[in-house]
Design an enzyme around this catalytic site. Sequence first.
Site, PDB file in Angstrom:
ATOM      1  N   GLY A 110     -20.674  70.915  26.097  1.00  0.00           N
ATOM      2  CA  GLY A 110     -19.378  70.870  26.172  1.00  0.00           C
ATOM      3  C   GLY A 110     -18.339  71.286  25.034  1.00  0.00           C
ATOM      4  O   GLY A 110     -17.327  71.924  25.193  1.00  0.00           O
ATOM      5  N   GLU A 143     -16.866  67.472  19.223  1.00  0.00           N
ATOM      6  CA  GLU A 143     -16.866  67.232  20.666  1.00  0.00           C
ATOM      7  C   GLU A 143     -15.712  67.613  21.563  1.00  0.00           C
ATOM      8  O   GLU A 143     -14.541  67.781  21.088  1.00  0.00           O
ATOM      9  CB  GLU A 143     -16.974  65.543  20.692  1.00  0.00           C
ATOM     10  CG  GLU A 143     -18.291  64.942  20.858  1.00  0.00           C
ATOM     11  CD  GLU A 143     -18.995  65.609  21.886  1.00  0.00           C
ATOM     12  OE1 GLU A 143     -18.500  66.608  22.694  1.00  0.00           O
ATOM     13  OE2 GLU A 143     -20.042  64.920  22.434  1.00  0.00           O
ATOM     14  N   ASP A 144     -15.981  67.865  22.723  1.00  0.00           N
ATOM     15  CA  ASP A 144     -14.978  68.229  23.665  1.00  0.00           C
ATOM     16  C   ASP A 144     -14.061  67.069  24.121  1.00  0.00           C
ATOM     17  O   ASP A 144     -12.848  66.915  24.125  1.00  0.00           O
ATOM     18  CB  ASP A 144     -15.493  69.116  24.854  1.00  0.00           C
ATOM     19  CG  ASP A 144     -16.551  68.117  25.463  1.00  0.00           C
ATOM     20  OD1 ASP A 144     -17.466  67.527  24.727  1.00  0.00           O
ATOM     21  OD2 ASP A 144     -16.941  68.503  26.655  1.00  0.00           O
ATOM     22  N   ASP A 151     -15.214  59.662  25.898  1.00  0.00           N
ATOM     23  CA  ASP A 151     -14.828  58.736  26.849  1.00  0.00           C
ATOM     24  C   ASP A 151     -15.172  57.270  26.884  1.00  0.00           C
ATOM     25  O   ASP A 151     -14.280  56.742  26.059  1.00  0.00           O
ATOM     26  CB  ASP A 151     -15.379  59.417  28.338  1.00  0.00           C
ATOM     27  CG  ASP A 151     -15.176  59.045  29.449  1.00  0.00           C
ATOM     28  OD1 ASP A 151     -14.361  57.742  29.314  1.00  0.00           O
ATOM     29  OD2 ASP A 151     -15.653  59.442  30.764  1.00  0.00           O
ATOM     30  N   PHE A 170     -11.023  62.778  35.739  1.00  0.00           N
ATOM     31  CA  PHE A 170     -12.287  63.421  35.418  1.00  0.00           C
ATOM     32  C   PHE A 170     -11.797  65.158  35.480  1.00  0.00           C
ATOM     33  O   PHE A 170     -11.165  65.960  36.346  1.00  0.00           O
ATOM     34  CB  PHE A 170     -13.383  63.475  36.683  1.00  0.00           C
ATOM     35  CG  PHE A 170     -14.680  64.159  36.583  1.00  0.00           C
ATOM     36  CD1 PHE A 170     -15.456  63.547  35.749  1.00  0.00           C
ATOM     37  CD2 PHE A 170     -14.910  65.598  37.013  1.00  0.00           C
ATOM     38  CE1 PHE A 170     -17.075  64.165  35.316  1.00  0.00           C
ATOM     39  CE2 PHE A 170     -16.004  66.301  36.404  1.00  0.00           C
ATOM     40  CZ  PHE A 170     -17.173  65.569  35.971  1.00  0.00           C
ATOM     41  N   ARG A 199     -16.942  75.598  33.045  1.00  0.00           N
ATOM     42  CA  ARG A 199     -17.065  75.473  31.549  1.00  0.00           C
ATOM     43  C   ARG A 199     -15.933  76.694  31.124  1.00  0.00           C
ATOM     44  O   ARG A 199     -15.618  76.519  30.095  1.00  0.00           O
ATOM     45  CB  ARG A 199     -18.384  75.433  30.723  1.00  0.00           C
ATOM     46  CG  ARG A 199     -19.132  74.345  31.281  1.00  0.00           C
ATOM     47  CD  ARG A 199     -20.495  74.291  30.117  1.00  0.00           C
ATOM     48  NE  ARG A 199     -21.635  73.536  30.712  1.00  0.00           N
ATOM     49  CZ  ARG A 199     -21.632  72.252  30.528  1.00  0.00           C
ATOM     50  NH1 ARG A 199     -20.720  71.664  29.738  1.00  0.00           N
ATOM     51  NH2 ARG A 199     -22.501  71.583  30.906  1.00  0.00           N
TER      52      ARG A 199
HETATM   53  C1  PRP Z   1     -19.820  64.995  27.828  1.00  0.00           C
HETATM   54  C2  PRP Z   1     -19.163  65.010  26.384  1.00  0.00           C
HETATM   55  C3  PRP Z   1     -19.681  64.116  25.379  1.00  0.00           C
HETATM   56  C4  PRP Z   1     -19.997  62.825  26.241  1.00  0.00           C
HETATM   57  C5  PRP Z   1     -18.785  62.135  26.128  1.00  0.00           C
HETATM   58  O1  PRP Z   1     -21.240  65.463  27.480  1.00  0.00           O
HETATM   59  O2  PRP Z   1     -19.581  66.385  25.779  1.00  0.00           O
HETATM   60  O3  PRP Z   1     -20.805  64.490  24.766  1.00  0.00           O
HETATM   61  O4  PRP Z   1     -19.748  63.337  27.676  1.00  0.00           O
HETATM   62  O5  PRP Z   1     -18.944  60.898  27.079  1.00  0.00           O
HETATM   63  P1  PRP Z   1     -19.059  59.460  26.364  1.00  0.00           P
HETATM   64  O6  PRP Z   1     -17.875  59.387  25.564  1.00  0.00           O
HETATM   65  O7  PRP Z   1     -18.623  58.723  28.051  1.00  0.00           O
HETATM   66  O8  PRP Z   1     -20.330  59.192  26.167  1.00  0.00           O
HETATM   67  P2  PRP Z   1     -22.092  65.453  28.765  1.00  0.00           P
HETATM   68  O9  PRP Z   1     -23.157  64.292  29.080  1.00  0.00           O
HETATM   69  O10 PRP Z   1     -21.305  65.711  30.100  1.00  0.00           O
HETATM   70  O11 PRP Z   1     -22.951  66.944  28.611  1.00  0.00           O
HETATM   71  P3  PRP Z   1     -22.299  68.232  28.301  1.00  0.00           P
HETATM   72  O12 PRP Z   1     -21.474  68.183  27.162  1.00  0.00           O
HETATM   73  O13 PRP Z   1     -23.669  69.115  28.172  1.00  0.00           O
HETATM   74  O14 PRP Z   1     -21.653  68.706  29.404  1.00  0.00           O
END
Ligand code: PRP
Length: 185
Positions: free
Chosen positions: A49, A104-105, A108, A157, A170
Amino acid sequence: MSEAPNRWDHDVEVMIDAERIAARTRELGQEITAFYKNSPVCVISILKGSVIFAADLVRALDLPLSMEFVGISSYGNETESSGVVQITADLTRSIEGLDVLIVEDIIDTGLTMRYLLENLATRHPKSLRVCTLLHKPEGARVKVPMDWVGFTIPNAFVIGYGLDYAGLYRNLPYIGVYRGPTSED
Ligand code: PRP
């Protein structure tokens, strides 16, 4: 949000447009550049992400920097992190003694970042800091340090600018809320 999208027709409500993302990224770039003051920085982009944001952020940094990538998979349903995290692609070098900036993107629940910070700390970097484009405080299950935050967002979301729904979207140039396909089959 139960069915994965299988086509490109979509209804997305724009939350943060491309111009606001670009302006905020420039500001973050200036703040981070001033903070590190010409010291070398190892920027770690968390796959997948954060790739889009990291690519723009590093071009706003006037610093000697290297880039690394860490692949993460978390086990859980599509929209909620389980906190059970596994590294699927690791760093290509030692970070011992380096100033490390994790990009990070979104943060959450915080569970992914907590795992990353614990994991990377065992490799003895000189410093470990965090820049996230988005922070969703209502989702927080654990408290994690955030040194730079682009935008604090409500509990929706979000997709686009690196963030996906079922692997898609993306490449949208903005952050938006996915509302589903635009029409029925
Ligand atoms: C997303 C995002 C973070 C994580 C945050 O990754 O990039 O790494 O979720 O969520 P959290 O704070 O609830 O742990 P994702 O698992 O969707 O993978 P991706 O980046 O490959 O889409």
